[in-house]
Write a protein that holds these residues in place. Structure first.
Motif, PDB file in Angstrom:
ATOM      1  N   GLY A   1      -6.165 -12.941   8.524  1.00  0.00           N
ATOM      2  CA  GLY A   1      -7.026 -13.763   9.367  1.00  0.00           C
ATOM      3  C   GLY A   1      -7.267 -13.256  10.769  1.00  0.00           C
ATOM      4  O   GLY A   1      -7.890 -13.959  11.574  1.00  0.00           O
ATOM      5  N   LYS A   2      -6.793 -12.055  11.113  1.00  0.00           N
ATOM      6  CA  LYS A   2      -7.032 -11.549  12.465  1.00  0.00           C
ATOM      7  C   LYS A   2      -7.228 -10.033  12.427  1.00  0.00           C
ATOM      8  O   LYS A   2      -6.898  -9.356  11.454  1.00  0.00           O
ATOM      9  N   LYS A   3      -7.799  -9.511  13.515  1.00  0.00           N
ATOM     10  CA  LYS A   3      -8.106  -8.086  13.590  1.00  0.00           C
ATOM     11  C   LYS A   3      -6.822  -7.292  13.812  1.00  0.00           C
ATOM     12  O   LYS A   3      -5.976  -7.661  14.635  1.00  0.00           O
ATOM     13  N   GLN A   4      -6.690  -6.187  13.048  1.00  0.00           N
ATOM     14  CA  GLN A   4      -5.498  -5.351  13.114  1.00  0.00           C
ATOM     15  C   GLN A   4      -5.893  -3.908  13.424  1.00  0.00           C
ATOM     16  O   GLN A   4      -6.903  -3.414  12.924  1.00  0.00           O
ATOM     17  N   GLU A   5      -5.073  -3.223  14.237  1.00  0.00           N
ATOM     18  CA  GLU A   5      -5.304  -1.797  14.468  1.00  0.00           C
ATOM     19  C   GLU A   5      -4.812  -0.972  13.285  1.00  0.00           C
ATOM     20  O   GLU A   5      -5.432   0.014  12.898  1.00  0.00           O
ATOM     21  N   ASN A   6      -3.685  -1.356  12.732  1.00  0.00           N
ATOM     22  CA  ASN A   6      -3.190  -0.762  11.494  1.00  0.00           C
ATOM     23  C   ASN A   6      -2.421  -1.838  10.741  1.00  0.00           C
ATOM     24  O   ASN A   6      -1.878  -2.765  11.349  1.00  0.00           O
ATOM     25  N   PHE A   7      -2.367  -1.675   9.428  1.00  0.00           N
ATOM     26  CA  PHE A   7      -1.797  -2.749   8.621  1.00  0.00           C
ATOM     27  C   PHE A   7      -1.156  -2.152   7.377  1.00  0.00           C
ATOM     28  O   PHE A   7      -1.765  -1.328   6.677  1.00  0.00           O
ATOM     29  N   LEU A   8       0.092  -2.548   7.097  1.00  0.00           N
ATOM     30  CA  LEU A   8       0.781  -2.108   5.887  1.00  0.00           C
ATOM     31  C   LEU A   8       0.170  -2.827   4.687  1.00  0.00           C
ATOM     32  O   LEU A   8       0.161  -4.053   4.631  1.00  0.00           O
ATOM     33  N   LEU A   9      -0.308  -2.061   3.723  1.00  0.00           N
ATOM     34  CA  LEU A   9      -1.074  -2.642   2.624  1.00  0.00           C
ATOM     35  C   LEU A   9      -0.169  -3.421   1.653  1.00  0.00           C
ATOM     36  O   LEU A   9      -0.336  -4.625   1.486  1.00  0.00           O
ATOM     37  N   GLU A  10       0.785  -2.758   1.014  1.00  0.00           N
ATOM     38  CA  GLU A  10       1.739  -3.429   0.135  1.00  0.00           C
ATOM     39  C   GLU A  10       1.068  -4.474  -0.757  1.00  0.00           C
ATOM     40  O   GLU A  10       1.514  -5.613  -0.869  1.00  0.00           O
ATOM     41  N   ASP A  11      -0.059  -4.117  -1.371  1.00  0.00           N
ATOM     42  CA  ASP A  11      -0.823  -4.974  -2.279  1.00  0.00           C
ATOM     43  C   ASP A  11      -1.532  -6.124  -1.559  1.00  0.00           C
ATOM     44  O   ASP A  11      -2.013  -7.058  -2.191  1.00  0.00           O
ATOM     45  N   HIS A  12      -1.593  -6.083  -0.224  1.00  0.00           N
ATOM     46  CA  HIS A  12      -2.345  -7.089   0.516  1.00  0.00           C
ATOM     47  C   HIS A  12      -3.836  -6.760   0.453  1.00  0.00           C
ATOM     48  O   HIS A  12      -4.233  -5.604   0.262  1.00  0.00           O
ATOM     49  N   ILE A  13      -4.648  -7.776   0.647  1.00  0.00           N
ATOM     50  CA  ILE A  13      -6.100  -7.602   0.687  1.00  0.00           C
ATOM     51  C   ILE A  13      -6.543  -7.571   2.146  1.00  0.00           C
ATOM     52  O   ILE A  13      -6.134  -8.416   2.950  1.00  0.00           O
ATOM     53  N   VAL A  14      -7.351  -6.582   2.508  1.00  0.00           N
ATOM     54  CA  VAL A  14      -7.904  -6.488   3.853  1.00  0.00           C
ATOM     55  C   VAL A  14      -9.429  -6.517   3.748  1.00  0.00           C
ATOM     56  O   VAL A  14      -9.998  -6.255   2.686  1.00  0.00           O
ATOM     57  N   ARG A  15     -10.064  -6.838   4.866  1.00  0.00           N
ATOM     58  CA  ARG A  15     -11.521  -6.901   4.890  1.00  0.00           C
ATOM     59  C   ARG A  15     -12.060  -5.926   5.927  1.00  0.00           C
ATOM     60  O   ARG A  15     -11.647  -5.949   7.088  1.00  0.00           O
ATOM     61  N   LEU A  16     -12.986  -5.082   5.485  1.00  0.00           N
ATOM     62  CA  LEU A  16     -13.739  -4.201   6.372  1.00  0.00           C
ATOM     63  C   LEU A  16     -15.184  -4.664   6.330  1.00  0.00           C
ATOM     64  O   LEU A  16     -15.832  -4.593   5.280  1.00  0.00           O
ATOM     65  N   GLY A  17     -15.709  -5.123   7.460  1.00  0.00           N
ATOM     66  CA  GLY A  17     -17.058  -5.681   7.457  1.00  0.00           C
ATOM     67  C   GLY A  17     -17.126  -6.880   6.540  1.00  0.00           C
ATOM     68  O   GLY A  17     -16.403  -7.860   6.710  1.00  0.00           O
ATOM     69  N   HIS A  18     -18.001  -6.816   5.499  1.00  0.00           N
ATOM     70  CA  HIS A  18     -18.096  -7.878   4.500  1.00  0.00           C
ATOM     71  C   HIS A  18     -17.470  -7.457   3.173  1.00  0.00           C
ATOM     72  O   HIS A  18     -17.749  -8.054   2.139  1.00  0.00           O
TER      73      HIS A  18
ATOM     74  N   ASN B   1     -14.061  -6.741   0.864  1.00  0.00           N
ATOM     75  CA  ASN B   1     -12.625  -6.915   0.644  1.00  0.00           C
ATOM     76  C   ASN B   1     -12.101  -5.756  -0.193  1.00  0.00           C
ATOM     77  O   ASN B   1     -12.750  -5.337  -1.167  1.00  0.00           O
ATOM     78  N   LEU B   2     -10.939  -5.244   0.171  1.00  0.00           N
ATOM     79  CA  LEU B   2     -10.352  -4.166  -0.631  1.00  0.00           C
ATOM     80  C   LEU B   2      -8.831  -4.258  -0.605  1.00  0.00           C
ATOM     81  O   LEU B   2      -8.229  -4.886   0.270  1.00  0.00           O
ATOM     82  N   ARG B   3      -8.235  -3.612  -1.601  1.00  0.00           N
ATOM     83  CA  ARG B   3      -6.790  -3.445  -1.655  1.00  0.00           C
ATOM     84  C   ARG B   3      -6.499  -2.065  -2.244  1.00  0.00           C
ATOM     85  O   ARG B   3      -7.368  -1.465  -2.889  1.00  0.00           O
ATOM     86  N   VAL B   4      -5.284  -1.574  -2.035  1.00  0.00           N
ATOM     87  CA  VAL B   4      -4.901  -0.239  -2.510  1.00  0.00           C
ATOM     88  C   VAL B   4      -3.657  -0.366  -3.380  1.00  0.00           C
ATOM     89  O   VAL B   4      -2.692  -1.039  -3.004  1.00  0.00           O
ATOM     90  N   ARG B   5      -3.712   0.275  -4.528  1.00  0.00           N
ATOM     91  CA  ARG B   5      -2.563   0.326  -5.425  1.00  0.00           C
ATOM     92  C   ARG B   5      -2.295   1.771  -5.829  1.00  0.00           C
ATOM     93  O   ARG B   5      -3.205   2.596  -5.782  1.00  0.00           O
ATOM     94  N   HIS B   6      -1.067   2.037  -6.238  1.00  0.00           N
ATOM     95  CA  HIS B   6      -0.685   3.406  -6.587  1.00  0.00           C
ATOM     96  C   HIS B   6      -0.251   3.440  -8.047  1.00  0.00           C
ATOM     97  O   HIS B   6      -0.159   2.397  -8.723  1.00  0.00           O
ATOM     98  N   ALA B   7       0.041   4.628  -8.545  1.00  0.00           N
ATOM     99  CA  ALA B   7       0.356   4.800  -9.962  1.00  0.00           C
ATOM    100  C   ALA B   7       1.637   4.078 -10.369  1.00  0.00           C
ATOM    101  O   ALA B   7       1.814   3.743 -11.542  1.00  0.00           O
ATOM    102  N   GLY B   8       2.524   3.815  -9.419  1.00  0.00           N
ATOM    103  CA  GLY B   8       3.772   3.131  -9.741  1.00  0.00           C
ATOM    104  C   GLY B   8       3.684   1.621  -9.657  1.00  0.00           C
ATOM    105  O   GLY B   8       4.697   0.930  -9.815  1.00  0.00           O
ATOM    106  N   PHE B   9       2.480   1.085  -9.396  1.00  0.00           N
ATOM    107  CA  PHE B   9       2.341  -0.367  -9.270  1.00  0.00           C
ATOM    108  C   PHE B   9       2.630  -1.036 -10.616  1.00  0.00           C
ATOM    109  O   PHE B   9       2.111  -0.634 -11.657  1.00  0.00           O
ATOM    110  N   GLU B  10       3.468  -2.060 -10.597  1.00  0.00           N
ATOM    111  CA  GLU B  10       3.847  -2.756 -11.823  1.00  0.00           C
ATOM    112  C   GLU B  10       2.833  -3.855 -12.128  1.00  0.00           C
ATOM    113  O   GLU B  10       2.671  -4.801 -11.351  1.00  0.00           O
ATOM    114  N   VAL B  11       2.151  -3.741 -13.250  1.00  0.00           N
ATOM    115  CA  VAL B  11       1.126  -4.719 -13.618  1.00  0.00           C
ATOM    116  C   VAL B  11       1.786  -5.950 -14.232  1.00  0.00           C
ATOM    117  O   VAL B  11       2.956  -5.930 -14.640  1.00  0.00           O
ATOM    118  N   GLU B  12       1.027  -7.039 -14.308  1.00  0.00           N
ATOM    119  CA  GLU B  12       1.534  -8.280 -14.884  1.00  0.00           C
ATOM    120  C   GLU B  12       1.663  -8.150 -16.402  1.00  0.00           C
ATOM    121  O   GLU B  12       1.088  -7.251 -17.027  1.00  0.00           O
TER     122      GLU B  12
END
Length: 329
Positions: A79-96, A98-109
């Motif tokens: 909910g606020k502007k960040q200079e840098n942010f640890l992703l850890e499966d969090h969702i961030v917004r750039l402009g309009h 939304n994105l998130r980043v996952r890696h090959a070791g991410f455990e799926v449901e």
């Protein structure tokens, strides 16, 4: 997110406004520069994103982070502007976007158990829905004018109802195709509408029959509330056909629609007649043999009519625009 669990390749997922997956992009290594310019690894066509907006990189501790590259709109997270942010499966917004980043070791449901009736797609549910709608329209026409039943009237009623239902379901099918990008599921939408119409007609028939049989007029005075509830239920199943894994959010939305429908009905009734209930009206003229309760004695009828005199006298003294409300009460 430790170095041991964070491993390439990396996947940047672009999400819709409701956080559903839209596209997924695979990258073999970091860093990943994000922006509108063609010198980025990930190019996003969003006018609110800068030419070189942000970079996804690994911290010295081995965690994935996204860092702002002095963009005008920045990175929005929590909910606020960040200079840098640890992703850890969090969702961030750039402009309009939304994105998130996952890696090959991410455990799926865990895999969901498939309980869908896949055979109940296409023409079978559509045909059943159309048959239900046709029978309901014919039955409604016959009950409302069984002494002077007209084939032309019945055909007109069926044609009009089918046209409206197909138009309604066509809109839902178009929305399904646009959102899911796969089958329109037109047959299921027709079946849902058909079931709602049959349920609504059966509830109306039962309320009229019991109200007449046992002299319970209140059963017909809140039929519009039933319409709002059935309509909200139909909306729930239409939306659940589109958004298959968001039942809780859809349920809340449908409840809101139902409450709004009931509230608008009460407001309309109160403005029209001064009471929340619907006007007394029976769409079916039932045979006298259906009337099971005893007739009111003449003396009781006259005594009850006498109780109406004060309200009538009060209404007679009031201006014309206030009489309706007094009589409705």
């Amino acid at each position: 997110m430790s170095q041991s669990t964070t491993k390439p390749p990396y996947y940047v997922e672009l999400l819709t406004r409701d956080k559903s997956l839209k596209t997924r992009h695979r990258f073999a290594s970091l860093p990943i520069r994000v922006g509108r310019s063609y010198d980025n690894e990930l190019i996003i066509d969003d006018p609110y994103i800068a030419a070189n907006h942000a970079v996804i990189e690994m911290t010295v501790e081995g965690s994935l982070q996204i860092r702002d590259l002095s963009s005008e709109n920045g990175i929005i997270a929590d909910g606020k502007k960040q200079e840098n942010f640890l992703l850890e499966d969090h969702i961030v917004r750039l402009g309009h976007t939304n994105l998130r980043v996952r890696h090959a070791g991410f455990e799926v449901e865990k895999t969901l158990l498939d309980k869908a009736a896949h055979q109940w797609e296409g023409w079978p549910p559509a045909l059943v829905g159309l048959v239900l709608i046709t029978l309901t329209a014919l039955g409604e026409t016959w009950l409302s004018s069984f002494e002077s039943f007209s084939t032309i009237t019945a055909i007109s009623a069926v044609s009009l109802l089918l046209f409206l239902v197909l138009l309604w379901c066509g809109g839902w099918a178009f929305a399904t195709r646009m959102i899911n990008g796969a089958s329109s599921r037109f047959g299921r939408h027709v079946f849902i509408a058909g079931c709602a119409i049959v349920l609504l007609d059966l509830l109306h028939l039962l309320s009229v029959t019991f109200a007449y049989a046992f002299s319970l007029p209140f059963l017909t005075r809140y039929s519009s509330v039933t319409v709002s509830i059935v309509f909200a239920g139909m909306i729930f199943f239409h939306l659940a056909t589109i958004y298959r894994h968001q039942s809780k959010r859809i349920l809340y939305s449908s409840l809101v629609i139902g409450v709004l429908g009931i509230s608008l009905t009460f407001m309309t009734n109160y403005q029209r007649s001064g009471t929340l209930a619907d006007s007394l009206y029976m769409t079916y003229i039932l045979p006298s043999s259906f009337h099971l309760s005893g007739d009111m004695p003449a003396d009781d009828f006259i005594a009850e009519a006498e109780t109406l005199k004060p309200a009538l006298e009060e209404a007679r003294k009031q201006p014309a625009n206030n009489k309706r409300g007094l009589l409705g009460n």
